[in-house]
Design a protein around this motif. Structure first.
Motif, PDB file in Angstrom:
ATOM      1  N   MET A  30       0.871  -1.309  -0.114  1.00 10.06           N
ATOM      2  CA  MET A  30      -0.101   0.070  -0.051  1.00 10.06           C
ATOM      3  C   MET A  30       0.710   1.231  -0.057  1.00 10.06           C
ATOM      4  O   MET A  30       0.549   2.295  -0.829  1.00 10.06           O
ATOM      5  CB  MET A  30      -1.020  -0.119   1.274  1.00 10.06           C
ATOM      6  N   LEU A  31       1.963   1.369   0.775  1.00 12.20           N
ATOM      7  CA  LEU A  31       2.749   2.483   0.872  1.00 12.20           C
ATOM      8  C   LEU A  31       3.488   2.457  -0.362  1.00 12.20           C
ATOM      9  O   LEU A  31       3.614   3.972  -0.771  1.00 12.20           O
ATOM     10  CB  LEU A  31       3.865   2.176   2.254  1.00 12.20           C
ATOM     11  N   ALA A  32       4.042   1.465  -1.024  1.00 12.05           N
ATOM     12  CA  ALA A  32       4.907   1.848  -2.199  1.00 12.05           C
ATOM     13  C   ALA A  32       3.861   2.220  -3.422  1.00 12.05           C
ATOM     14  O   ALA A  32       4.228   2.755  -4.070  1.00 12.05           O
ATOM     15  CB  ALA A  32       5.439   0.132  -2.738  1.00 12.05           C
ATOM     16  N   TRP A  33       2.475   1.723  -3.367  1.00 12.91           N
ATOM     17  CA  TRP A  33       1.483   2.177  -4.169  1.00 12.91           C
ATOM     18  C   TRP A  33       1.428   3.545  -4.307  1.00 12.91           C
ATOM     19  O   TRP A  33       1.541   4.487  -5.279  1.00 12.91           O
ATOM     20  CB  TRP A  33       0.586   1.473  -4.208  1.00 12.91           C
ATOM     21  N   ILE A  34       1.496   4.117  -2.947  1.00 14.29           N
ATOM     22  CA  ILE A  34       1.274   5.392  -2.668  1.00 14.29           C
ATOM     23  C   ILE A  34       2.168   6.225  -3.347  1.00 14.29           C
ATOM     24  O   ILE A  34       2.145   7.437  -3.961  1.00 14.29           O
ATOM     25  CB  ILE A  34       0.593   5.784  -1.246  1.00 14.29           C
ATOM     26  N   PHE A  35       3.421   6.039  -2.893  1.00 10.76           N
ATOM     27  CA  PHE A  35       4.660   6.806  -3.259  1.00 10.76           C
ATOM     28  C   PHE A  35       5.031   6.493  -4.706  1.00 10.76           C
ATOM     29  O   PHE A  35       5.407   7.479  -5.445  1.00 10.76           O
ATOM     30  CB  PHE A  35       5.956   5.873  -2.452  1.00 10.76           C
ATOM     31  N   ALA A  36       4.621   5.482  -5.420  1.00 15.15           N
ATOM     32  CA  ALA A  36       4.674   5.267  -6.922  1.00 15.15           C
ATOM     33  C   ALA A  36       3.731   6.327  -7.651  1.00 15.15           C
ATOM     34  O   ALA A  36       4.227   7.220  -8.523  1.00 15.15           O
ATOM     35  CB  ALA A  36       4.545   3.994  -7.168  1.00 15.15           C
ATOM     36  N   ILE A  37       2.307   6.531  -7.148  1.00 16.50           N
ATOM     37  CA  ILE A  37       1.588   7.253  -7.762  1.00 16.50           C
ATOM     38  C   ILE A  37       1.909   9.041  -7.503  1.00 16.50           C
ATOM     39  O   ILE A  37       1.896   9.762  -8.375  1.00 16.50           O
ATOM     40  CB  ILE A  37       0.188   7.174  -7.170  1.00 16.50           C
ATOM     41  N   SER A  38       2.459   8.898  -6.327  1.00 13.49           N
ATOM     42  CA  SER A  38       2.977  10.320  -6.025  1.00 13.49           C
ATOM     43  C   SER A  38       3.936  10.607  -6.845  1.00 13.49           C
ATOM     44  O   SER A  38       4.036  11.733  -7.367  1.00 13.49           O
ATOM     45  CB  SER A  38       3.443  10.304  -4.299  1.00 13.49           C
ATOM     46  N   PHE A  39       4.922  10.042  -7.022  1.00 11.47           N
ATOM     47  CA  PHE A  39       6.066  10.198  -7.863  1.00 11.47           C
ATOM     48  C   PHE A  39       5.792  10.666  -9.236  1.00 11.47           C
ATOM     49  O   PHE A  39       6.080  11.346 -10.041  1.00 11.47           O
ATOM     50  CB  PHE A  39       7.195   9.204  -7.828  1.00 11.47           C
ATOM     51  N   LEU A  40       4.859   9.550  -9.949  1.00 10.75           N
ATOM     52  CA  LEU A  40       4.509   9.925 -11.227  1.00 10.75           C
ATOM     53  C   LEU A  40       3.628  11.324 -11.405  1.00 10.75           C
ATOM     54  O   LEU A  40       3.868  11.910 -12.304  1.00 10.75           O
ATOM     55  CB  LEU A  40       3.720   8.748 -11.723  1.00 10.75           C
ATOM     56  N   ALA A  41       2.707  11.480 -10.508  1.00  9.78           N
ATOM     57  CA  ALA A  41       1.973  12.797 -10.276  1.00  9.78           C
ATOM     58  C   ALA A  41       2.940  13.861 -10.276  1.00  9.78           C
ATOM     59  O   ALA A  41       2.403  15.030 -11.072  1.00  9.78           O
ATOM     60  CB  ALA A  41       1.215  12.662  -9.397  1.00  9.78           C
ATOM     61  N   ARG A  42       4.034  13.715  -9.402  1.00 12.56           N
ATOM     62  CA  ARG A  42       5.101  14.932  -9.270  1.00 12.56           C
ATOM     63  C   ARG A  42       5.746  15.253 -10.868  1.00 12.56           C
ATOM     64  O   ARG A  42       6.006  16.374 -11.240  1.00 12.56           O
ATOM     65  CB  ARG A  42       6.059  14.793  -8.429  1.00 12.56           C
ATOM     66  N   SER A  43       5.982  13.816 -11.315  1.00 10.51           N
ATOM     67  CA  SER A  43       6.831  14.130 -12.579  1.00 10.51           C
ATOM     68  C   SER A  43       5.996  14.854 -13.780  1.00 10.51           C
ATOM     69  O   SER A  43       6.474  15.661 -14.510  1.00 10.51           O
ATOM     70  CB  SER A  43       7.279  12.904 -13.172  1.00 10.51           C
TER      71      SER A  43
END
Length: 210
Positions: A30-43
């Motif tokens: 769950m945490l990895a999914w949140i960080f991955a989506i956050s990274f993609l959105a930031r990029s």
């Protein structure tokens, strides 16, 4: 994923036992999914910001400039808001509404966006309480009805006032009033809980509280 992994009072449909290795793996996923989506959105936001900067894009009032600094600070604050929303069972939009006002977002946009975010953060917090057996169902039914009716009345009343006075400041004042009232009620609830702490015992991660 939160429901699939189960908890103290909710058996996992996948057979995951609370406290087992698979239980913690599910949390990490769950945490990895949140960080991955956050990274993609930031990029994505930074790429759009750079494009707008190169073409000398003209920002209108209320637009947010998602530069590298903003894409770190504001999501961090929102993560903290979500953390406390899950911990105390409040809507993260209570924090994000004033945050967006401070960012210069139009009050109507801030109110609508925070209301949308409250739906997701409150739902996530509720599932956590259900999974760990901390939800008092008779209270939940009553609060659901009261919350729905209060929201309906508030929305109709605010829409009427906005139409009559044509003042966006009413939205800002309403958000501030909700935050102030929430802070007062949470303070009172915390004091009451501290006074009754000797009669209640926490059940831990995998146990059901008294």
């Amino acid at each position: 994923v939160n429901i699939m992994k189960g908890g103290g009072a909710f058996p996992s449909p996948l057979g995951i036992r609370c406290g087992s290795n698979s239980f913690w793996v599910a949390n990490v996923i769950m945490l990895a999914w949140i960080f991955a989506i956050s990274f993609l959105a930031r990029s994505y936001l930074i790429r759009r910001y750079e494009i707008k900067r190169r073409v000398h894009y003209h920002y209108v009032e209320g637009d947010i400039q998602w530069n590298p600094r903003a894409t770190l600070i504001y999501p961090t604050i929102c993560c903290l808001a979500g953390f406390f929303a899950g911990m105390f069972g409040i809507g993260g939009g209570i924090v994000k509404g004033p945050l967006m006002l401070a960012m210069g977002v139009h009050p109507a946009v801030s109110s609508a966006t925070s209301a949308c975010m409250i739906l997701f953060t409150s739902f996530t917090a509720t599932t956590s309480f259900v999974v760990f057996g901390l939800l008092v169902w008779d209270y939940a039914y009553v609060c659901l009805i009261i919350g729905f009716l209060a929201t309906l009345v508030g929305q109709i009343g605010l829409s009427y006032l906005m139409t009559k006075f044509q003042r966006n400041s009413l939205i800002a004042f309403s958000i501030g009033g909700v935050v102030l009232l929430s802070a007062l009620l949470m303070t009172i609830q915390s004091l009451v809980s501290m006074a009754e702490s000797s009669h209640h015992h926490a059940g831990g991660i995998c146990g059901k509280a008294d």
